[in-house]
Motif scaffolding. Structure first.
Motif: not given
Length: 103
Positions: A75-80, A84-86, A100-101
């Motif tokens: 899954k992709m999350l916007q953590t930053r 910036e990229a998710p 994480r990656a």
């Protein structure tokens, strides 16, 4: 369909009066409106509980750093910040290890 101005519940017609079954508010029916009430409701359970150990989501070829298995869900999350990229969060389909990656 009319809703009660006091509590927001649906009002039902009864002997020429619209009445709220929740709070008791009532209002006379407007003769220009036609009301039809059907109490034939067929309930179906549409939510299926799958449990916590279900692989849901897209599967990709990603090697697990824990067991070496080559399939993982992600899954992709916007953590930053938004510019910036998710962050991609992988879960191994075999051992359930999560990592994480970042791009």
């Amino acid at each position: 369909m009319e809703f009660c101005p006091e509590c927001g519940a649906m009002m039902l017609p009864n002997n020429g009066v619209l009445k709220c079954n929740k709070c008791g508010y009532s209002n006379e029916l407007d003769n220009a409106k036609e009301y039809k009430v059907s109490e034939d409701v067929k309930a179906e359970e549409t939510v299926k509980m799958l449990g916590e150990d279900v692989d849901v989501g897209p599967v990709t070829n990603e090697t697990c750093p824990e067991c070496g298995h080559d399939k993982a869900t992600y899954k992709m999350l916007q953590t930053r910040s938004a510019d910036e990229a998710p962050t991609r969060i992988f879960t191994c389909t075999k051992c359930k290890h999560t990592w994480r990656a970042y791009d």
